[in-house]
Design a protein around this motif. Sequence first.
Motif, mmCIF file in Angstrom:
data_model
loop_
_atom_site.group_PDB
_atom_site.id
_atom_site.type_symbol
_atom_site.label_atom_id
_atom_site.label_comp_id
_atom_site.label_asym_id
_atom_site.label_seq_id
_atom_site.Cartn_x
_atom_site.Cartn_y
_atom_site.Cartn_z
ATOM 1 N N ASN A 133 4.550 0.515 6.369
ATOM 2 C CA ASN A 133 4.482 -0.610 5.544
ATOM 3 C C ASN A 133 3.135 -1.199 4.928
ATOM 4 O OD1 ASN A 133 7.382 -1.077 5.658
ATOM 5 N ND2 ASN A 133 7.391 -2.629 7.017
ATOM 6 N N LYS A 134 2.022 -1.004 5.841
ATOM 7 C CA LYS A 134 0.701 -1.505 5.700
ATOM 8 C C LYS A 134 0.226 -0.359 4.525
ATOM 9 C CE LYS A 134 -0.300 -3.527 9.920
ATOM 10 N NZ LYS A 134 -1.286 -3.510 11.117
ATOM 11 N N ARG A 135 0.482 1.007 4.778
ATOM 12 C CA ARG A 135 -0.004 2.123 3.948
ATOM 13 C C ARG A 135 0.800 2.096 2.710
ATOM 14 N NH1 ARG A 135 1.977 6.399 6.750
ATOM 15 N NH2 ARG A 135 0.284 6.368 8.314
ATOM 16 N N SER A 136 2.010 1.348 2.384
ATOM 17 C CA SER A 136 2.691 1.304 1.314
ATOM 18 C C SER A 136 2.103 0.162 0.657
ATOM 19 C CB SER A 136 4.119 1.005 1.602
ATOM 20 O OG SER A 136 5.132 0.751 0.317
ATOM 21 N N VAL A 137 1.780 -0.897 1.295
ATOM 22 C CA VAL A 137 1.168 -1.787 0.499
ATOM 23 C C VAL A 137 -0.354 -1.644 0.062
ATOM 24 C CG1 VAL A 137 -0.092 -4.225 0.920
ATOM 25 C CG2 VAL A 137 2.346 -3.444 2.069
ATOM 26 N N LEU A 138 -1.011 -0.821 0.684
ATOM 27 C CA LEU A 138 -2.249 -0.244 0.010
ATOM 28 C C LEU A 138 -2.256 0.536 -0.962
ATOM 29 C CD1 LEU A 138 -5.361 -0.161 0.288
ATOM 30 C CD2 LEU A 138 -5.120 1.594 2.140
ATOM 31 N N GLY A 139 -0.928 1.541 -1.019
ATOM 32 C CA GLY A 139 -0.969 2.360 -2.097
ATOM 33 C C GLY A 139 -0.340 1.570 -3.247
ATOM 34 N N GLY A 140 0.378 0.602 -3.007
ATOM 35 C CA GLY A 140 0.886 -0.278 -4.222
ATOM 36 C C GLY A 140 -0.366 -0.967 -4.811
ATOM 37 N N VAL A 141 -1.117 -1.451 -4.100
ATOM 38 C CA VAL A 141 -2.350 -2.229 -4.617
ATOM 39 C C VAL A 141 -3.185 -1.343 -5.447
ATOM 40 C CG1 VAL A 141 -4.648 -3.325 -3.796
ATOM 41 C CG2 VAL A 141 -2.506 -3.975 -2.638
ATOM 42 N N LEU A 142 -3.379 0.007 -4.801
ATOM 43 C CA LEU A 142 -4.155 0.861 -5.776
ATOM 44 C C LEU A 142 -3.403 1.383 -7.044
ATOM 45 C CD1 LEU A 142 -5.146 3.316 -3.009
ATOM 46 C CD2 LEU A 142 -6.614 2.078 -4.313
ATOM 47 N N ILE A 143 -2.014 1.278 -7.049
ATOM 48 C CA ILE A 143 -1.154 1.645 -8.210
ATOM 49 C C ILE A 143 -1.388 0.349 -9.274
ATOM 50 C CG2 ILE A 143 0.928 1.626 -9.307
ATOM 51 C CD1 ILE A 143 0.161 4.098 -8.158
ATOM 52 N N GLY A 187 5.775 -0.527 -10.817
ATOM 53 C CA GLY A 187 5.965 0.198 -9.407
ATOM 54 C C GLY A 187 4.973 -0.366 -8.655
ATOM 55 N N GLY A 188 3.815 -0.754 -8.647
ATOM 56 C CA GLY A 188 2.855 -1.563 -7.869
ATOM 57 C C GLY A 188 3.557 -2.800 -7.349
#
Length: 242
Positions: A133-143, A187-188
């Motif tokens: 979940n933390k990795r997904s949040v970081l990826g979403g923030v980058l998007i 998407g983000g």
Amino acid sequence: MSAHSSERPPRFCQSLLEEGTPALSGFLVSCLGWLGIVIATSTNDWVVTCKYGLNACKKMDELGVKGPWAECVISTGVYHCMSLTQILDLPAYIQTTRALMITGSILGLPAVGMLLMSMPCISLGNESQSSKNKRSVLGGVLILIIGLCGMVSTVWFPIGAHHEHGLMSFSFSLYTGWVGTIFSFLGGSILTCCSLESSSSLSYQDNNRFYYSKQGGGNAPAAPSANHAKSAHAADKAVHSG
């Protein structure tokens, strides 16, 4: 054993149905948004410029197409382009558009990698769901940052071109950048919100589990006390009978 396992759906399908739908949807939409940003960055058909009317510009061969990397003149269906290589002499809106679009295109690589590794169907050893979940949040923030870069570029560039040359209409690359920006924000947002909600749910479950385990641990010593009382009562009874 085999009959029981054949009745249950595979672990991949079960996790995808229970947890993977928002993550997969956000990942696909984010990839489409990043792809739109990359296409807009690598092409030059951003705006059509003309200081006069359309027919007059066509007759005088002054109908131009401009992007971050080149400025072209359309003459009888043929593009005559001149690369914008004088970096220090370029207007601020062109330099800013280049920097932001390149930044957005590059950030898409680690963002997609993080989102792939956070998918429910991919497991890295004994990794917990909270780490995913933390990795997904970081990826979403980058998007979301990619979408912000695209939004600033695709809004500022046509305004600057209009003040410099006289903007006539938008072109293919700018539309692609707008679509990529919208998909990146969508998407983000899906990835970030769903991952944060899932993290909150996991944290709540862990707190409840800790609370109940603590309560159970507090009641455990009651059994030895009862056994000790029974033993003392039996000893007293034996002494009186003796």
